[in-house]
Design an enzyme around this catalytic site. Structure first.
Site, short mmCIF file in Angstrom:
data_model
loop_
_atom_site.label_atom_id
_atom_site.label_comp_id
_atom_site.label_asym_id
_atom_site.label_seq_id
_atom_site.Cartn_x
_atom_site.Cartn_y
_atom_site.Cartn_z
N CYS A 116 -2.10 9.48 2.67
CA CYS A 116 -1.79 8.80 1.45
C CYS A 116 -2.53 9.35 0.13
CB CYS A 116 -1.54 7.45 1.36
SG CYS A 116 -3.14 6.58 2.08
N GLU A 134 0.82 -1.03 -0.01
CA GLU A 134 0.08 -0.11 0.11
C GLU A 134 0.94 1.08 -0.07
OE1 GLU A 134 -3.24 0.01 -0.34
OE2 GLU A 134 -3.82 -1.97 0.31
#
Ligand code: NAD
Length: 467
Positions: A247, A213
């Protein structure tokens, strides 16, 4: 050569993996219930205090972005795990007459979860929920940059799990590297693309599967049909929440040049409403996590100033407090570091375009982003943008919230990530889809055994033609 300091822990988990893996869904839910209770009740205040000490994260944001996502993931898993764990019957083709087939989700075994600092609880315990649901033994390695949070997580884990099912190891890069030398069955890594590559190389040594990720620059397109005030409000929230250390926060804006001024005046107004004219005094505004990141972000602002960019909002800093005001910058030349690096902080660059095709071409010069946002009232435009770009996730007329839908897979594509998480996709990431074929009766395949005769050749010819 020195022995790996984590080999004993690893072997404990390895020896215990079948016991953990062969648990019923009820036993797994019991563990998740204990985790939920610890987060929601026993340790709630400690979690809030830890995050305040780590980067002055406001209580409400802790509840909303650290506690709620983990609790809601546990609720979702609890409602669905029984059906996810059931074998899934699949068709068996005529050529395999006499057999039946199914897929069973078996645990990967011993898994390593390495997490970043920006949402320490959410990004450590979130994947842990999926790993437990799938029946794995797990070693957690949270970030060294949020030590207060890591300590509370270590206490929670020690409180509710035995070391041979879930263990948490505190430490920095050396710890992470030592763990990566061990033959884990799966590595779930959340962090930067640069470290993601190190993780993938280490995983290759043991052919461990990976979920990566990662991050990158997530663009936000605003076309001239968009509701500018609503877009500015949502972006002011999505960009400056957690001090931009997200993010999936909008990394930069690509806006139709005819609505740029309107957008700037709207975002200015919304930021003032959110954080007052003095964000430094606002209890709703967090801080940059540490000095190294503060210096990096300060460098971006200085670089923009040297390149004669326009600071539209903010631009003030206080190093002692690791405070950077919500900052919006326009008129940046392409070489500006704000347009090159992932920002991961409270600075929003704005770039204008004349046509949507120009905006798309710009996005496509960069690696595939984790998130791509579109603000538009024209379905034709949103469809066109989606079709002509590639990204891990997208939200239309909103941002960040695509992360919160358990029914959607969460993850990037190539530079922004490999594999998916959340809900069923998280369970799947920590499982091996084992294929099982069971022969019931003699079946058509008997005909393929030697010796090969003319009649068998005819049957093969017939099979190729018809089945
Ligand atoms: P990072 O990659 O520096 O660190 C992440 C973890 O890796 C930490 O636990 C750290 O100890 C470890 N690590 C660091 N260097 C290492 C090395 N050389 N070898 C082995 N392990 C090492 O990331 P970060 O600064 O903690 O987080 C920011 C990055 O994470 C951003 O790029 C952001 O976009 C990304 N991110 C992605 C997601 C997502 O869900 N896709 C979520 C949060 C953050």
């Amino acid at each position: 050569m020195l022995e790996n300091p984590y080999i004993t822990l690893f072997n404990h988990q390895k020896n215990n993996r079948f016991k953990v893996g062969n648990t019923t869904y009820k036993a797994r839910l019991k563990k998740l219930k204990a985790l939920r209770h610890a987060i929601e009740v026993t340790y709630k205040d400690k979690i809030r205090a830890a995050l305040y000490n780590d980067f002055k994260k406001p209580e409400l944001e802790v509840d909303l972005t650290e506690i709620y996502p983990v609790v809601s993931e546990i609720k979702f898993v609890s409602a669905n795990l029984k059906s996810w764990m059931k074998r899934q019957k699949v068709e068996t083709p005529m050529a395999l007459l006499g057999a039946s087939s199914w897929v069973t989700y078996e645990p990967k075994g011993v898994c390593l979860i390495i997490s970043p600092w920006n949402f320490p609880f959410n990004l450590t315990f979130g994947p842990l929920v999926s790993a437990i649901a799938a029946g794995n033994a797990v070693v957690l390695k949270p970030s060294e940059m949020t030590p207060h949070s890591s300590k509370v997580m270590a206490d929670i884990v020690a409180d509710i799990f035995t070391e041979d099912e879930v263990a948490l190891v505190e430490g920095a890069v050396a710890t992470s590297k030592a763990l990566l030398q061990l033959p884990f069955n799966h590595i779930f890594f959340t962090g930067s693309p640069a470290v993601g590559k190190i993780v993938m190389k280490a995983a290759a040594e043991h052919l461990a599967s990976v979920t990566l990720e990662l991050g990158g620059k997530s663009p936000t397109i605003i076309d001239k049909t968009a509701n500018i005030s609503k877009a500015a409000r949502k972006i002011a929230w999505g960009k400056f929440l957690n001090n931009g250390q997200i993010c999936v926060s909008p990394d930069y804006i690509l806006i139709d040049e005819t609505v740029k001024d309107a957008f700037i005046s709207e975002i200015k107004a919304h930021l003032k409403t959110f954080y007052t004219a003095h964000a430094e005094q606002s209890s709703a505004y967090s801080r940059v996590v540490n000095e190294a990141h503060f210096d990096r972000l300060q460098g971006y602002i200085e670089n923009a100033q040297q390149l004669n960019a326009t600071i539209e909002v903010g631009g003030t800093l206080n190093k002692a407090e690791r405070f950077i005001a919500p900052t919006v910058i326009s008129n940046l030349p392409e070489e500006a570091s704000l347009l090159q690096d992932e920002i991961f902080g409270p600075i929003l660059p704005i770039k204008t375009y004349k046509t949507i095709a120009e905006a798309i071409a710009y996005i496509n010069t960069k690696p595939k982003p984790l998130a791509l946002y579109i603000y538009s009232k024209r379905k034709q435009n949103t469809n066109y943008i989606i079709k002509h770009t590639r990204a891990g996730t997208t939200a239309i007329n909103n941002n960040v919230l695509q992360y919160s839908n358990h029914y959607l897979p969460f993850g990037g594509s190539n530079n922004s990530g490999i594999g998916k998480s959340h809900g069923f996709y998280g369970f799947e990431a920590f499982s091996n889809r084992r294929a099982v074929l069971k022969q019931h009766t003699k079946g058509a395949t008997e005909f393929i055994f030697p010796p090969y005769t003319n009649i068998k050749q005819k049957i093969v010819d017939w099979t190729i033609k018809w089945f």
